[in-house]
Design a protein around this motif. Structure first.
Motif, short mmCIF file in Angstrom:
data_model
loop_
_atom_site.label_atom_id
_atom_site.label_comp_id
_atom_site.label_asym_id
_atom_site.label_seq_id
_atom_site.Cartn_x
_atom_site.Cartn_y
_atom_site.Cartn_z
N VAL A 187 0.84 -1.29 0.14
CA VAL A 187 -0.01 0.11 0.12
C VAL A 187 0.90 1.21 0.15
O VAL A 187 0.60 2.25 -0.86
CB VAL A 187 -0.96 -0.03 1.40
CG1 VAL A 187 -1.64 1.24 1.47
CG2 VAL A 187 -1.92 -1.06 0.98
N PHE B 78 2.02 1.78 -3.32
CA PHE B 78 1.05 2.08 -4.45
C PHE B 78 0.82 3.84 -3.95
O PHE B 78 0.53 4.66 -4.94
CB PHE B 78 -0.17 1.52 -3.81
CG PHE B 78 -1.48 2.12 -4.67
CD1 PHE B 78 -1.72 1.23 -5.92
CD2 PHE B 78 -2.28 2.78 -4.28
CE1 PHE B 78 -2.77 1.85 -6.68
CE2 PHE B 78 -3.48 3.23 -4.83
CZ PHE B 78 -3.69 2.43 -6.20
N ILE B 79 0.76 4.25 -2.87
CA ILE B 79 0.49 5.48 -2.53
C ILE B 79 1.71 6.35 -3.23
O ILE B 79 1.46 7.58 -3.83
CB ILE B 79 0.64 5.93 -1.14
CG1 ILE B 79 -0.46 5.25 -0.18
CG2 ILE B 79 0.39 7.37 -0.70
CD1 ILE B 79 -0.26 5.46 1.28
N MET C 22 1.24 6.83 -6.74
CA MET C 22 0.19 8.00 -7.12
C MET C 22 0.48 9.25 -7.37
O MET C 22 -0.11 10.13 -7.72
CB MET C 22 -1.05 7.94 -6.11
CG MET C 22 -1.98 6.85 -6.11
SD MET C 22 -2.80 6.91 -7.60
CE MET C 22 -2.75 5.48 -8.28
N ALA C 23 2.02 9.56 -7.10
CA ALA C 23 2.41 10.73 -7.41
C ALA C 23 2.85 10.71 -9.13
O ALA C 23 3.80 11.65 -9.33
CB ALA C 23 3.57 11.05 -6.39
N ARG C 24 2.87 9.53 -9.60
CA ARG C 24 3.28 9.15 -10.96
C ARG C 24 4.97 9.35 -10.85
O ARG C 24 5.57 9.99 -10.10
CB ARG C 24 3.43 10.42 -12.07
CG ARG C 24 1.89 11.15 -11.84
CD ARG C 24 0.88 9.97 -12.47
NE ARG C 24 -0.56 10.58 -12.78
CZ ARG C 24 -1.27 10.74 -11.94
NH1 ARG C 24 -1.32 10.05 -10.76
NH2 ARG C 24 -2.49 11.39 -12.18
N VAL D 78 3.20 15.52 -2.04
CA VAL D 78 2.01 15.26 -0.98
C VAL D 78 2.19 13.73 -0.74
O VAL D 78 2.17 13.31 0.25
CB VAL D 78 0.63 15.76 -1.57
CG1 VAL D 78 -0.48 15.40 -0.81
CG2 VAL D 78 0.85 17.23 -1.56
N LEU E 172 2.19 11.49 2.67
CA LEU E 172 1.24 10.54 3.00
C LEU E 172 1.83 9.23 3.54
O LEU E 172 1.67 8.51 4.21
CB LEU E 172 0.22 10.41 1.90
CG LEU E 172 -0.58 11.65 1.66
CD1 LEU E 172 -1.55 11.05 0.42
CD2 LEU E 172 -0.96 12.46 2.57
N VAL F 231 -5.31 2.84 0.20
CA VAL F 231 -5.59 2.85 -1.21
C VAL F 231 -6.72 3.73 -1.88
O VAL F 231 -6.10 4.41 -2.94
CB VAL F 231 -5.65 1.30 -1.28
CG1 VAL F 231 -6.00 1.30 -3.07
CG2 VAL F 231 -4.67 0.45 -1.19
N ALA G 133 -5.22 7.21 -1.86
CA ALA G 133 -4.24 7.64 -2.96
C ALA G 133 -4.88 7.74 -4.22
O ALA G 133 -4.37 8.54 -4.89
CB ALA G 133 -3.20 6.63 -2.73
N LEU G 134 -5.76 6.70 -4.45
CA LEU G 134 -6.47 6.71 -5.82
C LEU G 134 -7.27 7.99 -5.90
O LEU G 134 -6.76 8.68 -7.00
CB LEU G 134 -7.36 5.46 -6.00
CG LEU G 134 -6.91 4.37 -6.50
CD1 LEU G 134 -8.04 3.35 -6.43
CD2 LEU G 134 -6.60 4.51 -7.97
N TYR H 273 -6.45 10.93 -4.56
CA TYR H 273 -5.68 11.99 -4.71
C TYR H 273 -4.90 11.71 -6.30
O TYR H 273 -5.00 12.83 -6.80
CB TYR H 273 -4.56 12.00 -3.76
CG TYR H 273 -3.37 12.90 -3.89
CD1 TYR H 273 -3.91 14.15 -3.48
CD2 TYR H 273 -2.19 12.69 -4.55
CE1 TYR H 273 -2.81 15.29 -3.77
CE2 TYR H 273 -1.43 13.57 -4.79
CZ TYR H 273 -1.68 14.69 -4.51
OH TYR H 273 -0.70 15.94 -4.76
N GLY H 274 -4.68 10.53 -6.59
CA GLY H 274 -4.12 10.45 -7.95
C GLY H 274 -4.84 11.10 -8.89
O GLY H 274 -4.26 11.59 -10.01
N VAL H 275 -6.18 10.98 -9.07
CA VAL H 275 -7.06 11.60 -10.04
C VAL H 275 -7.47 12.72 -10.13
O VAL H 275 -7.54 13.48 -10.92
CB VAL H 275 -8.25 10.45 -10.45
CG1 VAL H 275 -7.65 9.30 -11.10
CG2 VAL H 275 -9.13 10.38 -9.18
N LEU I 219 -6.67 16.54 -1.68
CA LEU I 219 -7.33 15.82 -0.65
C LEU I 219 -8.44 16.44 0.23
O LEU I 219 -8.89 15.90 0.93
CB LEU I 219 -6.02 15.19 0.28
CG LEU I 219 -5.37 14.17 -0.09
CD1 LEU I 219 -3.89 14.11 0.96
CD2 LEU I 219 -5.83 12.72 -0.08
#
Lengths: 115, 531
Positions: free
Chosen positions: A39, A42-43, A46-48, A72, A76, B182, B185-186, B188-190, B194
């Motif tokens: 996880v 994964f976070i 999410m920042a690319r 960010v 996190l 998860v 994060a998802l 935030y990603g799209v 937040l």
């Protein structure tokens, strides 16, 4: 890079979930740890995924946001790691208490009947 | 000055808990007094916020929403606290139940283990923070604060059943927390933010691909909230944990499931009533609620002991709330909020009451003795005379217990003249008035579910009540004022809620109106609370 990253997350999450569903408390806690690594990655993802981009603004470089990674998700991840670590430690204590009180490391506190 | 009022519900318990953690357990009286005082102050702050939001006292807040920017960073960049009608209602309920259970715990249960007082304050801090925060990740952090405290409290006084159910409780909630991460994060990603208000603005602007990812994130978020709310089939851990926890902890846990319900409600409206993903609204949530009611009702009928019965009553009330929020249209929101308040007070009183009524059961006494030994905290004379307690015992204990039990049963099963009846009546009335927009089948199902669950609760409560109260073998329990007082106070509040149903309902209506007008919320948050 994305594929390797995704496979790494997938393998860790998969092994974590498998261990989580096992009947011994030690397996459960290992599964939870693996799952939390997955996880956290994964976070982070999410920042690319970027190579060579710092999340902190550098005084010697320009302030163009394209030069930097998104800070960010990194913040996190840090928070998630700290919380996950603390709670895993707490679970470990409960697990030991359960082992001591029930005399077994089965998650239900008693051994299943032998067939 | 008034704008800083909003941070106090978080700061007060935080500082109190921290100070209590580092003060010696030997100064027992001072610690108890300090915790009591801090919780009273929280109640006062919550009431002041309630009065400010509802316009009883003049404040510069507008539209019933007030924003506190932490570190004075404006909304999308910093974390904000937001108070509106719903949040202050939940704050007030938390501090009322918190105060009652704290007083109750001081009489006896606080000594059954260590660090009850600090953990209790941290639990209150987590609850208050969850209701106030306007940031998705901050919500996660406060969830963790309240969960970490609740793990400690669920295990308070130790013992085999508590550790066994506590282990399940912790693992289930840890997995839920990972899913929450998860989801956050998802999202935030799209959406790239937040902040809950800004997420609400970003959602309609997403293109199809990002929209699909967002839906997955929202779905996971919904599942997490349903786990917290104790919705079927995610609630197998709940009745056992609540039944095994010590009575004051069970009582304060009655509000813990409502956290999930609160979060579902808040996000379903921010994500947009018409476009919110499946778990947040519509038939999906409605039938999930009905299934939860059904499972809870079966559990209520099957329960052999009062504490398990209490756990299943919590499941039923969660199911009722989920079904009401999933019902088509918005007319059920205000009655559902009334039901929420009534059921929190009722189940809080019930959890404390059952321990008083069953006090002389030997099994419970044994367990208590074991935990006293395990922690080495026993008072010598308490061990010698376990039945005898310090403090003045109140007269006519049995009459008091009987009356309180009857009142709780009336609240929980929805009989007149108490608040449970008003709540169910209002829900059913709104459901009947709905059919032009809602399918008549759904109204019928809700009607049946509510009435049947009430009947089942009544049957189970009277059956177990007869066994407990009409058993001449059972010696009369001795009660202390400290223990009877909180139960009586919560029951009296249920009375007040029933007889003051008019003004109370006016507030809940205002809360529902404010809730279904997310534009005001978003506007106030993103403008930093300035006009």
């Amino acid at each position: 890079m994305e594929v390797v990253f995704a496979i790494a997350i997938g393998v860790m999450a998969g092994s974590g979930i498998y261990l989580l569903l096992r009947p011994r408390t030690f397996q459960v806690i290992m599964g939870l740890s693996l799952l939390s690594y997955a996880v956290n990655l994964f976070i982070f993802g999410m920042a690319r995924l970027r190579i060579g981009a710092a999340p902190v603004i550098d005084a010697t470089r320009s302030a163009d946001p394209a030069l930097y990674a998104d800070p960010v998700p990194q913040a996190l991840v840090l928070t998630a790691i700290v919380i996950g670590f603390a709670v895993t430690a707490l679970l470990l204590v409960v697990l030991l208490a359960a082992r001591g009180l029930s005399g077994t490391d089965h998650v239900d506190g008693r051994e299943p009947e032998q067939e | 000055m008034t704008q800083h009022l909003l941070i106090l519900p978080i700061l007060l318990p935080f500082l109190t808990g921290a100070l209590l953690l580092f003060s010696s357990e030997a100064r027992h009286g001072w610690r108890a007094l300090f915790a009591l005082f801090a919780t009273l102050a929280q109640l006062a702050v919550a009431l002041a916020l309630l009065a400010g939001i509802d316009g009883w006292i003049a404040t510069p807040w507008q539209g019933g929403v007030t924003v506190y920017a932490l570190g004075n960073w404006a909304a999308p960049f910093g974390i904000v606290l937001v108070a509106d009608h719903l949040a202050t209602l939940m704050l007030t309920l938390t501090s009322i139940v918190g105060l009652a259970t704290l007083v109750y715990a001081l009489a006896r249960w606080e000594h059954a283990g260590s660090h009850f007082l600090p953990l209790f304050q941290f639990l209150l801090m987590g609850l208050n923070g969850t209701f106030l925060t306007g940031d998705l990740f901050n919500l996660f952090v406060f969830f963790e604060v309240l969960l970490a405290a609740s793990y400690g409290l669920a295990l308070h006084a130790s013992g085999v059943p508590r550790v066994k159910t506590g282990l399940h409780y912790i693992v289930v909630n840890l997995v839920a927390s990972l899913v929450f991460l998860v989801a956050a994060a998802l999202i935030y990603g799209v959406t790239g933010t937040l902040n809950m208000a800004e997420i609400a603005l970003a959602v309609p602007r997403l293109d199809a691909d990002a929209r699909a990812l967002f839906e997955i994130g929202a779905l996971l978020l919904g599942i997490v909230f349903l786990v917290k709310a104790g919705a079927w089939p995610l609630n197998f851990w709940l009745p056992a944990t609540y039944a095994a926890a010590t009575p004051p902890v069970g009582a304060v846990f009655a509000i813990l499931t409502k956290v999930g319900v609160y979060a579902l409600l808040r996000f379903s409206i921010l994500f947009g009533q018409d476009v919110a993903p499946a778990p947040f609204k519509g038939d999906w949530l409605f039938f999930c609620g009905l299934a939860t009611i059904a499972v809870g009702t079966l559990g209520v009928l099957a329960a052999q002991k009062l504490d398990r019965l209490g756990g299943f009553m919590v499941v039923v009330s969660s199911g009722t709330l989920l079904a009401a929020f999933g019902f088509t249209g918005t007319t059920l929101t205000a009655p559902a909020l009334y039901y929420l308040a009534s059921s929190v007070l009722g189940s809080g009183a019930f959890f404390m009451l059952i321990e008083l009524a069953e006090r002389n059961r030997t099994a419970a006494a044994d367990l208590l003795a074991i935990s006293f030994e395990a922690f080495g905290l026993q008072d010598r004379h308490e061990l010698e005379h376990p039945g005898e307690m310090a403090g003045v015992a109140i007269p006519a204990a049995m009459a008091f217990l009987g009356l309180a039990f009857f009142s709780c049963a009336a609240v929980l099963s929805g009989l007149p003249p108490l608040s449970g009846f008003v709540a169910k009546f209002a829900l059913l009335k709104a459901a009947i008035a709905a059919p032009p927009v809602a399918p008549a089948l759904n109204a019928g199902l809700l009607f049946t579910a509510l009435l049947l669950s009430g009947l089942a609760a009544l049957i189970a409560l009277s059956r177990l009540g007869i066994r407990v109260f009409w058993d001449s073998e059972r010696p009369t329990p001795r009660l202390q004022w400290l223990e009877a007082g909180p139960v009586a106070a919560l029951v009296l509040l249920c009375f007040a809620l029933a007889f003051g149903a008019g003004p109370a309902m006016a507030y809940f209506d205002a809360a529902a109106r404010a809730l279904h007008d997310p534009a005001t919320y978003i506007g106030v948050v993103l403008s930093g609370g300035r006009p």
